[in-house]
Enzyme design. Structure first.
Site, PDB file in Angstrom:
ATOM      1  N   LYS A 197      -6.651  -4.923  -2.984  1.00  0.00           N
ATOM      2  CA  LYS A 197      -7.285  -5.555  -1.819  1.00  0.00           C
ATOM      3  C   LYS A 197      -8.311  -4.608  -1.190  1.00  0.00           C
ATOM      4  O   LYS A 197      -8.044  -3.421  -1.032  1.00  0.00           O
ATOM      5  CB  LYS A 197      -6.205  -5.955  -0.794  1.00  0.00           C
ATOM      6  CG  LYS A 197      -5.400  -4.810  -0.214  1.00  0.00           C
ATOM      7  CD  LYS A 197      -4.258  -5.371   0.633  1.00  0.00           C
ATOM      8  CE  LYS A 197      -3.482  -4.315   1.383  1.00  0.00           C
ATOM      9  NZ  LYS A 197      -4.206  -3.537   2.361  1.00  0.00           N
ATOM     10  N   GLU A 205      -4.634  -0.761  -1.290  1.00  0.00           N
ATOM     11  CA  GLU A 205      -5.930  -0.849  -0.596  1.00  0.00           C
ATOM     12  C   GLU A 205      -6.923   0.034  -1.344  1.00  0.00           C
ATOM     13  O   GLU A 205      -6.626   1.199  -1.626  1.00  0.00           O
ATOM     14  CB  GLU A 205      -5.814  -0.381   0.860  1.00  0.00           C
ATOM     15  CG  GLU A 205      -7.160  -0.446   1.583  1.00  0.00           C
ATOM     16  CD  GLU A 205      -7.089  -0.052   3.053  1.00  0.00           C
ATOM     17  OE1 GLU A 205      -5.990   0.127   3.597  1.00  0.00           O
ATOM     18  OE2 GLU A 205      -8.177   0.075   3.660  1.00  0.00           O
ATOM     19  N   GLN A 216       8.198 -13.321  21.476  1.00  0.00           N
ATOM     20  CA  GLN A 216       7.896 -14.738  21.743  1.00  0.00           C
ATOM     21  C   GLN A 216       8.567 -15.665  20.716  1.00  0.00           C
ATOM     22  O   GLN A 216       7.934 -16.555  20.153  1.00  0.00           O
ATOM     23  CB  GLN A 216       6.384 -14.979  21.738  1.00  0.00           C
ATOM     24  CG  GLN A 216       5.633 -14.136  22.767  1.00  0.00           C
ATOM     25  CD  GLN A 216       4.171 -14.513  22.818  1.00  0.00           C
ATOM     26  OE1 GLN A 216       3.836 -15.644  23.157  1.00  0.00           O
ATOM     27  NE2 GLN A 216       3.299 -13.575  22.494  1.00  0.00           N
ATOM     28  N   VAL A 272       3.216   0.372   4.218  1.00  0.00           N
ATOM     29  CA  VAL A 272       2.504   1.128   5.249  1.00  0.00           C
ATOM     30  C   VAL A 272       1.088   0.582   5.443  1.00  0.00           C
ATOM     31  O   VAL A 272       0.510   0.014   4.525  1.00  0.00           O
ATOM     32  CB  VAL A 272       2.436   2.618   4.859  1.00  0.00           C
ATOM     33  CG1 VAL A 272       3.824   3.200   4.738  1.00  0.00           C
ATOM     34  CG2 VAL A 272       1.644   2.861   3.582  1.00  0.00           C
ATOM     35  N   LYS A 310      -7.620  -4.748   5.025  1.00  0.00           N
ATOM     36  CA  LYS A 310      -6.298  -4.380   5.549  1.00  0.00           C
ATOM     37  C   LYS A 310      -5.283  -5.476   5.217  1.00  0.00           C
ATOM     38  O   LYS A 310      -4.167  -5.192   4.821  1.00  0.00           O
ATOM     39  CB  LYS A 310      -6.372  -4.148   7.066  1.00  0.00           C
ATOM     40  CG  LYS A 310      -7.380  -3.078   7.487  1.00  0.00           C
ATOM     41  CD  LYS A 310      -7.132  -1.743   6.818  1.00  0.00           C
ATOM     42  CE  LYS A 310      -8.136  -0.688   7.274  1.00  0.00           C
ATOM     43  NZ  LYS A 310      -8.119   0.489   6.372  1.00  0.00           N
ATOM     44  N   CYS A 337      -1.983  -2.356   7.910  1.00  0.00           N
ATOM     45  CA  CYS A 337      -1.959  -3.312   6.787  1.00  0.00           C
ATOM     46  C   CYS A 337      -0.722  -4.208   6.779  1.00  0.00           C
ATOM     47  O   CYS A 337      -0.810  -5.369   6.356  1.00  0.00           O
ATOM     48  CB  CYS A 337      -2.124  -2.569   5.474  1.00  0.00           C
ATOM     49  SG  CYS A 337      -3.786  -1.862   5.338  1.00  0.00           S
ATOM     50  N   ASP A 367       0.784  -1.248   0.000  1.00  0.00           N
ATOM     51  CA  ASP A 367       0.000   0.000   0.000  1.00  0.00           C
ATOM     52  C   ASP A 367       0.818   1.301   0.000  1.00  0.00           C
ATOM     53  O   ASP A 367       0.457   2.263   0.704  1.00  0.00           O
ATOM     54  CB  ASP A 367      -0.962   0.009   1.214  1.00  0.00           C
ATOM     55  CG  ASP A 367      -1.940  -1.144   1.191  1.00  0.00           C
ATOM     56  OD1 ASP A 367      -1.920  -1.941   0.239  1.00  0.00           O
ATOM     57  OD2 ASP A 367      -2.726  -1.266   2.161  1.00  0.00           O
TER      58      ASP A 367
HETATM   59  N1  TIU Z   1      -2.550   0.442   4.304  1.00  0.00           N
HETATM   60  C1  TIU Z   1      -3.043   0.696   5.521  1.00  0.00           C
HETATM   61  O1  TIU Z   1      -2.379   0.493   6.533  1.00  0.00           O
HETATM   62  N2  TIU Z   1      -4.300   1.276   5.571  1.00  0.00           N
HETATM   63  C2  TIU Z   1      -4.720   2.102   6.573  1.00  0.00           C
HETATM   64  O2  TIU Z   1      -5.860   2.541   6.572  1.00  0.00           O
HETATM   65  N3  TIU Z   1      -3.811   2.413   7.528  1.00  0.00           N
HETATM   66  C3  TIU Z   1      -3.954   3.279   8.566  1.00  0.00           C
HETATM   67  O3  TIU Z   1      -3.047   3.328   9.398  1.00  0.00           O
HETATM   68  N4  TIU Z   1      -5.014   4.040   8.650  1.00  0.00           N
END
Ligand code: TIU
Length: 233
Positions: A135, A78, A208, A163, A138, A168, A30
């Site tokens: 996708k 996303e 862990q 990110v 998330k 995600c 993303d």
């Molecule tokens: N790609 C992803 O992490 N989508 C989000 O909406 N992330 C947020 O941190 N909002």
């Protein structure tokens, strides 16, 4: 008889990652304009995009090196269909923001496929041979053909970047773990709008004894890649 080359050990936590290049893909999550660019959806929601933008350079270097060695790269985005038929009502109204998914934003309709803001930032733009997984959720495995693609390609290890770390990236690493993939996450190639979530998001992966996977710095991966021969043309 064909034998598998012995794995390369990449310095990682909680212990070295046994890298098998031919069965390891780089999965970039993303890195979209709406999340990373000033004026995008992320910034509209009040987030500090500089926290994500610091991941661009390390991702660029890793991607360039990965491509040079002829290894597999996949990207995700996303987003939703223009008619929003794959957008659950709960996701649309969550946050009670004045502007939400599907509304007009500074770079087109927010998180809608085909809009400028939904696309991947130019710095990491996919090559035509690199699959892009669209996708709606998330996690990158939910309602996509990612698992089938990876199986067909003989992939069983993933280097996961992108990110955001706790949303995600973490969701995808957990989904991958349950499907039998080993995941390595380079800390400098993943970003969160929130420094405390960046730290804890990484700790949760490697805690862990590596409950969900491994965490390293991208330099450790670059060093391992340097030892590989270039692809046969
Ligand atoms: N790609 C992803 O992490 N989508 C989000 O909406 N992330 C947020 O941190 N909002």
């Amino acid at each position: 008889m064909k034998t598998m080359p012995s794995p390369l050990a990449i310095d990682a936590e909680p212990y070295p990652f046994e890298f098998q290049p031919e069965s390891c893909a780089l999965l970039i999550i993303d890195m979209q304009r709406d999340f990373l660019e000033p004026g995008g959806f992320g910034e509209i929601l009040g987030n500090d995009v500089s926290q994500l933008r610091r991941t661009i350079e390390p991702n660029k270097k890793l991607l360039a090196s990965w491509r040079k060695k002829g290894l597999k790269v996949l990207h995700t985005r996303e987003g939703h269909r223009p008619d929003l038929s794959d957008l659950p009502a709960a996701k649309k109204i969550r946050g009670r923001s004045a502007t939400c998914i599907g509304d007009a934003g500074p770079m087109g309709r927010i998180l809608v496929r085909g809009e400028a803001g939904h696309d991947i930032i130019p710095e990491l733009y996919p090559l035509s041979i690199e699959p892009v997984i669209d996708k709606p959720g998330k996690g990158a495995f939910f309602a996509t053909d990612l698992h089938a693609l990876l199986q067909n390609l003989g992939i069983r290890q993933l280097v996961v970047t992108g990110v955001t770390t706790e949303v995600c990236v973490n969701t995808t690493v957990r989904e991958a773990n349950d499907r039998g993939y080993d995941c390595l996450v380079p800390s400098d190639c993943v970003g969160s709008y929130f420094p405390e979530f960046q730290e804890m998001g990484l700790k949760m992966i490697k805690a862990q004894g590596g409950i969900f996977g491994w965490v390293s710095h991208s330099q450790a991966i670059l060093s391992a890649l340097e030892t590989l021969n270039p692809p046969k043309s």
